[in-house]
Motif scaffolding. Sequence first.
Motif, PDB file in Angstrom:
ATOM      1  N   THR A  81       0.837  -1.205   0.000  1.00  0.00           N
ATOM      2  CA  THR A  81       0.000   0.000   0.000  1.00  0.00           C
ATOM      3  C   THR A  81       0.870   1.251   0.000  1.00  0.00           C
ATOM      4  N   LEU A  82       1.908   1.242   0.818  1.00  0.00           N
ATOM      5  CA  LEU A  82       2.822   2.387   0.860  1.00  0.00           C
ATOM      6  C   LEU A  82       3.550   2.575  -0.472  1.00  0.00           C
ATOM      7  N   LEU A  83       3.915   1.487  -1.114  1.00  0.00           N
ATOM      8  CA  LEU A  83       4.592   1.583  -2.409  1.00  0.00           C
ATOM      9  C   LEU A  83       3.662   2.179  -3.468  1.00  0.00           C
ATOM     10  N   ASN A  84       2.393   1.834  -3.420  1.00  0.00           N
ATOM     11  CA  ASN A  84       1.425   2.445  -4.342  1.00  0.00           C
ATOM     12  C   ASN A  84       1.272   3.935  -4.055  1.00  0.00           C
ATOM     13  N   ILE A 114       5.270  10.268  -6.427  1.00  0.00           N
ATOM     14  CA  ILE A 114       6.282  10.508  -7.467  1.00  0.00           C
ATOM     15  C   ILE A 114       5.625  11.137  -8.683  1.00  0.00           C
ATOM     16  N   ALA A 115       4.494  10.579  -9.098  1.00  0.00           N
ATOM     17  CA  ALA A 115       3.803  11.073 -10.285  1.00  0.00           C
ATOM     18  C   ALA A 115       3.302  12.501 -10.092  1.00  0.00           C
ATOM     19  N   GLU A 154       7.523  11.462   3.891  1.00  0.00           N
ATOM     20  CA  GLU A 154       6.646  10.817   4.870  1.00  0.00           C
ATOM     21  C   GLU A 154       6.534   9.318   4.596  1.00  0.00           C
ATOM     22  N   ILE A 155       6.368   8.974   3.331  1.00  0.00           N
ATOM     23  CA  ILE A 155       6.229   7.563   2.962  1.00  0.00           C
ATOM     24  C   ILE A 155       7.519   6.800   3.274  1.00  0.00           C
ATOM     25  N   ALA A 156       8.656   7.415   2.997  1.00  0.00           N
ATOM     26  CA  ALA A 156       9.941   6.762   3.297  1.00  0.00           C
ATOM     27  C   ALA A 156      10.061   6.485   4.797  1.00  0.00           C
ATOM     28  N   GLN A 157       9.621   7.438   5.607  1.00  0.00           N
ATOM     29  CA  GLN A 157       9.666   7.245   7.058  1.00  0.00           C
ATOM     30  C   GLN A 157       8.699   6.152   7.503  1.00  0.00           C
ATOM     31  N   GLN A 158       7.561   6.053   6.827  1.00  0.00           N
ATOM     32  CA  GLN A 158       6.582   5.024   7.178  1.00  0.00           C
ATOM     33  C   GLN A 158       7.046   3.632   6.737  1.00  0.00           C
ATOM     34  N   LYS A 159       7.823   3.561   5.680  1.00  0.00           N
ATOM     35  CA  LYS A 159       8.288   2.271   5.167  1.00  0.00           C
ATOM     36  C   LYS A 159       9.344   1.639   6.068  1.00  0.00           C
ATOM     37  N   MET A 160      10.172   2.433   6.700  1.00  0.00           N
ATOM     38  CA  MET A 160      11.302   1.906   7.471  1.00  0.00           C
ATOM     39  C   MET A 160      10.895   0.914   8.563  1.00  0.00           C
ATOM     40  N   PRO A 161       9.884   1.199   9.390  1.00  0.00           N
ATOM     41  CA  PRO A 161       9.526   0.201  10.415  1.00  0.00           C
ATOM     42  C   PRO A 161       9.057  -1.130   9.811  1.00  0.00           C
ATOM     43  N   PHE A 162       8.358  -1.066   8.677  1.00  0.00           N
ATOM     44  CA  PHE A 162       7.915  -2.297   8.030  1.00  0.00           C
ATOM     45  C   PHE A 162       9.106  -3.105   7.523  1.00  0.00           C
ATOM     46  N   LEU A 163      10.084  -2.427   6.931  1.00  0.00           N
ATOM     47  CA  LEU A 163      11.267  -3.122   6.433  1.00  0.00           C
ATOM     48  C   LEU A 163      12.065  -3.747   7.575  1.00  0.00           C
ATOM     49  N   LYS A 186       8.777  -5.777  -7.335  1.00  0.00           N
ATOM     50  CA  LYS A 186       8.458  -5.245  -8.666  1.00  0.00           C
ATOM     51  C   LYS A 186       7.941  -3.820  -8.568  1.00  0.00           C
ATOM     52  N   GLN A 187       7.068  -3.554  -7.596  1.00  0.00           N
ATOM     53  CA  GLN A 187       6.534  -2.201  -7.427  1.00  0.00           C
ATOM     54  C   GLN A 187       7.648  -1.233  -7.051  1.00  0.00           C
ATOM     55  N   ASN A 188       8.582  -1.687  -6.232  1.00  0.00           N
ATOM     56  CA  ASN A 188       9.712  -0.843  -5.852  1.00  0.00           C
ATOM     57  C   ASN A 188      10.565  -0.509  -7.072  1.00  0.00           C
ATOM     58  N   ASP A 189      10.761  -1.473  -7.968  1.00  0.00           N
ATOM     59  CA  ASP A 189      11.517  -1.229  -9.200  1.00  0.00           C
ATOM     60  C   ASP A 189      10.783  -0.221 -10.092  1.00  0.00           C
TER      61      ASP A 189
END
Length: 143
Positions: free
Chosen positions: A24-27, A33-34, A43-52, A92-95
Amino acid sequence: MADHNSLIIVKLNEQGKCLDSLATLLNDELTAIASRRGEGLKEIAQQKMPFLTKLNSLDKELNKLIANNDELSDEVPDLISIVRSKLEKCKKQNDVNAHAAHQAQLSVKQLKEILIGAPSSMTYDQAGSEVNTNSQLVRNLKA
């Protein structure tokens, strides 16, 4: 053995939920980006870190649990397959996001060069071929 299998199943389900949240965060990241929302990307990068971090931790725990378990229940391989599928989709979404970010960066760079009057700017003609143009037009503007 049943306790090990139960724990493995719980951890795999947790990993699956974590990957769903990451997807969901990648979407959301692609949307940011678009639309060129830099603050949204931060904000999204900060939200992704705990999940990773959590995914990495769960992966290590699961590797130990599975290595120490001689008999896995029938449900475990199916869950592993589901988790791997979700992980592949996230990769794939990250790519796609990385490619979109790179393209956005290139377009901003080209626009900047045109606006500051770089010695020559690369554009395209109607046939789609590259054309290097002199930037006299930009240099003669008085704004």
